[in-house]
Design a protein around this motif. Structure first.
Motif, mmCIF file in Angstrom:
data_model
loop_
_atom_site.group_PDB
_atom_site.id
_atom_site.type_symbol
_atom_site.label_atom_id
_atom_site.label_comp_id
_atom_site.label_asym_id
_atom_site.label_seq_id
_atom_site.Cartn_x
_atom_site.Cartn_y
_atom_site.Cartn_z
ATOM 1 N N GLY A 135 46.084 41.556 30.950
ATOM 2 C CA GLY A 135 44.811 41.989 30.368
ATOM 3 C C GLY A 135 43.773 40.889 30.396
ATOM 4 O O GLY A 135 42.568 41.166 30.520
ATOM 5 N N VAL A 136 44.201 39.632 30.267
ATOM 6 C CA VAL A 136 43.269 38.503 30.370
ATOM 7 C C VAL A 136 42.661 38.463 31.763
ATOM 8 O O VAL A 136 41.440 38.306 31.932
ATOM 9 C CB VAL A 136 43.996 37.175 30.068
ATOM 10 N N VAL A 137 43.516 38.624 32.781
ATOM 11 C CA VAL A 137 43.018 38.623 34.166
ATOM 12 C C VAL A 137 42.083 39.800 34.381
ATOM 13 O O VAL A 137 41.002 39.656 34.994
ATOM 14 C CB VAL A 137 44.206 38.692 35.156
ATOM 15 N N ARG A 138 42.459 40.966 33.884
ATOM 16 C CA ARG A 138 41.639 42.165 34.079
ATOM 17 C C ARG A 138 40.276 42.017 33.410
ATOM 18 O O ARG A 138 39.247 42.434 33.963
ATOM 19 C CB ARG A 138 42.377 43.384 33.522
ATOM 20 N N THR A 139 40.245 41.415 32.229
ATOM 21 C CA THR A 139 38.976 41.228 31.516
ATOM 22 C C THR A 139 38.035 40.316 32.296
ATOM 23 O O THR A 139 36.832 40.598 32.435
ATOM 24 C CB THR A 139 39.240 40.642 30.119
ATOM 25 N N LEU A 140 38.574 39.214 32.820
ATOM 26 C CA LEU A 140 37.741 38.274 33.568
ATOM 27 C C LEU A 140 37.233 38.892 34.867
ATOM 28 O O LEU A 140 36.064 38.714 35.237
ATOM 29 C CB LEU A 140 38.541 37.010 33.866
ATOM 30 N N MET A 141 38.099 39.626 35.569
ATOM 31 C CA MET A 141 37.691 40.270 36.817
ATOM 32 C C MET A 141 36.659 41.371 36.559
ATOM 33 O O MET A 141 35.683 41.526 37.307
ATOM 34 C CB MET A 141 38.915 40.846 37.525
ATOM 35 N N ASP A 142 36.884 42.124 35.498
ATOM 36 C CA ASP A 142 35.945 43.205 35.173
ATOM 37 C C ASP A 142 34.590 42.634 34.765
ATOM 38 O O ASP A 142 33.539 43.174 35.130
ATOM 39 C CB ASP A 142 36.532 44.048 34.043
ATOM 40 N N ARG A 143 34.604 41.539 34.027
ATOM 41 C CA ARG A 143 33.349 40.889 33.634
ATOM 42 C C ARG A 143 32.608 40.383 34.867
ATOM 43 O O ARG A 143 31.380 40.506 34.974
ATOM 44 C CB ARG A 143 33.664 39.740 32.684
ATOM 45 N N LYS A 144 33.351 39.817 35.812
ATOM 46 C CA LYS A 144 32.737 39.317 37.042
ATOM 47 C C LYS A 144 32.080 40.440 37.840
ATOM 48 O O LYS A 144 30.966 40.297 38.357
ATOM 49 C CB LYS A 144 33.816 38.610 37.884
ATOM 50 N N GLU A 155 32.135 36.048 44.669
ATOM 51 C CA GLU A 155 33.219 35.317 45.317
ATOM 52 C C GLU A 155 33.392 33.935 44.703
ATOM 53 O O GLU A 155 34.523 33.468 44.509
ATOM 54 C CB GLU A 155 32.923 35.195 46.814
ATOM 55 N N GLU A 156 32.268 33.294 44.397
ATOM 56 C CA GLU A 156 32.335 31.964 43.792
ATOM 57 C C GLU A 156 32.953 32.039 42.394
ATOM 58 O O GLU A 156 33.787 31.212 42.021
ATOM 59 C CB GLU A 156 30.933 31.364 43.714
ATOM 60 N N GLU A 157 32.552 33.057 41.633
ATOM 61 C CA GLU A 157 33.099 33.209 40.279
ATOM 62 C C GLU A 157 34.590 33.551 40.318
ATOM 63 O O GLU A 157 35.369 33.070 39.497
ATOM 64 C CB GLU A 157 32.334 34.305 39.524
ATOM 65 N N GLU A 158 34.996 34.369 41.291
ATOM 66 C CA GLU A 158 36.413 34.713 41.416
ATOM 67 C C GLU A 158 37.246 33.468 41.743
ATOM 68 O O GLU A 158 38.366 33.306 41.248
ATOM 69 C CB GLU A 158 36.615 35.779 42.491
ATOM 70 N N ALA A 159 36.689 32.600 42.565
ATOM 71 C CA ALA A 159 37.385 31.342 42.878
ATOM 72 C C ALA A 159 37.533 30.484 41.625
ATOM 73 O O ALA A 159 38.589 29.860 41.400
ATOM 74 C CB ALA A 159 36.626 30.585 43.963
#
Length: 406
Positions: A135-144, A155-159
């Motif tokens: 869920g932590v990963v999902r929250t960060l990816m969804d926010r991005k 792409e930069e934020e995902e890195a």
């Protein structure tokens, strides 16, 4: 309004009277403290000198995030400490280091352009269920995906996210799994629910790695939702604001009394003090055990009905009861629920002294549950117990928060 003059508390066997502040443990105290802090901070901000007036002020309980000029940090702290006439509230400060400062469970990072970003990461090695870490990963990816507009910036934020998660111990497969789940479109749920697919309630279980996941999968097969909670926390281990109560003075308990000469155990319940009930059992058993054992007296005792099954065990087996090892195995204020828990404890024993399975028969127990608990909404809490051989077993308790019938 007086909040503290009548507050008494017991600590280390002594009774103390609280001299200042809101009553500890009272549900009104947090509300009163928050009202006072709002009044205090409004007065402080309104009267703050212009050279140290904060541009941002965000408070959560006793943690405050503020934006103020570098030269105004100390003057503002001195001003805040001068507002409270009682001199009981002291403000301290922590400045940012390398453009970073922690606040609550976040890390606020100041970028070069003046903007800020929040880092909220759960370490992958921590004792939490896997779905919470994903869920932590999902929250960060969804926010991005929702906040950043340009593909190159995404792409930069995902890195950056991958780098930060890798520092927290997240393996690459955890990020890949979340990305795959987010890319797969969800199927629309059928509005007409089948009888077999309806939720049958929720089970709250303590999280034990490798065990709780299996239990959750089993409940899922029966359409029972599962929530997990930590059962061993630093708060539970370190914070003990009240003295432990002597078990002998405890009321509304289920108790167990073992035998010294065999593995038999007596399970009982009482709404009175545990120590008083033990005294009654002991007095009758010792009186019966002190009688001269002749053939005639033994024959007469076989037809006599004693008050307690413990006395029967002493007379029939000529055994000694281990009164020092008598212990409380459960606590319940509601009498009918206490009877049910007593019956459960009796069934859990391999060797039992009891004459029956408790105050309630199986039919009566089922009738009680049927009359008091809705069959389609049921909340059950499960508690783990660890024996000396590291074997884990689970006890089920019906909580009072079950939906009751009218």
């Amino acid at each position: 309004m007086v909040l503290h003059t009548q507050v008494r508390l017991l600590s280390r066997g002594k009774i103390f009277r609280q001299l200042f502040g809101a009553a500890m443990g009272s549900p009104v105290s947090p509300l009163a403290a928050n009202i006072f802090m709002e009044h205090l901070e409004q007065s402080a901000i309104a009267t703050a000198p212009l050279n140290c007036k904060p541009k941002l002020w965000k408070r959560y309980v006793d943690d405050i995030l503020e934006v103020v000029s570098k030269d105004g940090v100390i003057p503002l702290t001195d001003h805040l400490n001068s507002i409270d006439d009682s001199n009981s509230i002291k403000f301290t400060f922590e400045e940012e280091k390398d453009g970073r400062i922690p606040f609550l469970d976040t890390l606020i990072v100041r970028r070069d352009d003046g903007s800020v970003k929040l880092l909220v990461y759960l370490n992958f090695a921590s004792h939490h269920p896997l779905h919470q870490k994903l869920g932590v990963v999902r929250t960060l990816m969804d926010r991005k995906n929702k906040i950043i507009t340009e593909d190159t910036d995404k792409e930069e934020e995902e890195a950056n996210i991958k780098k930060a998660l890798n520092t927290c111990g997240y393996p690459p497969w955890s990020i890949d799994r979340v990305k795959k789940q987010m890319e797969t479109p969800r199927e629309k749920k059928n509005t007409k629910k089948d009888e077999n697919s309806k939720s049958k309630g929720m089970v709250v279980i303590p999280y034990v790695e490798g065990v709780s996941e299996r239990i959750a999968r089993t409940f899922k097969n029966y359409n029972i939702a599962t929530a997990m909670k930590p059962h061993c926390t630093l708060r539970n281990m370190l914070v003990h604001p009240k003295d432990k109560r002597d078990p002998l003075h405890t009321t509304d308990v289920i108790y167990a009394i073992p035998c010294k000469n065999c593995e038999s155990t007596y399970v009982g319940e009482t709404g009175r003090k545990f120590g008083k009930r033990i005294e009654e059992h002991r007095a009758e058993a010792e009186k019966a055990g002190a009688t001269v054992r002749t053939r005639a007296s033994r024959k007469a005792s076989e037809s006599k009905v004693n008050k307690s099954a413990i006395t029967d065990h002493v007379m029939d087996k000529d055994h000694i009861i281990d009164w020092e090892e008598a212990r409380v195995v459960g606590k319940e204020a509601d009498r009918y629920k206490r009877w049910i828990k007593e019956a459960i404890q009796i069934r859990k024993q391999d060797n039992i002294m009891n004459r029956d399975e408790g105050q309630l028969t199986v039919v009566q127990r089922m009738q009680f549950l049927r009359n008091n608990v809705s069959t389609h909404v049921l909340l059950v809490s499960i508690e783990p117990h660890f024996s000396t051989t590291s074997h884990i077993y689970w006890s089920f308790h019906f909580e009072r928060s079950c939906v009751a019938r009218d």
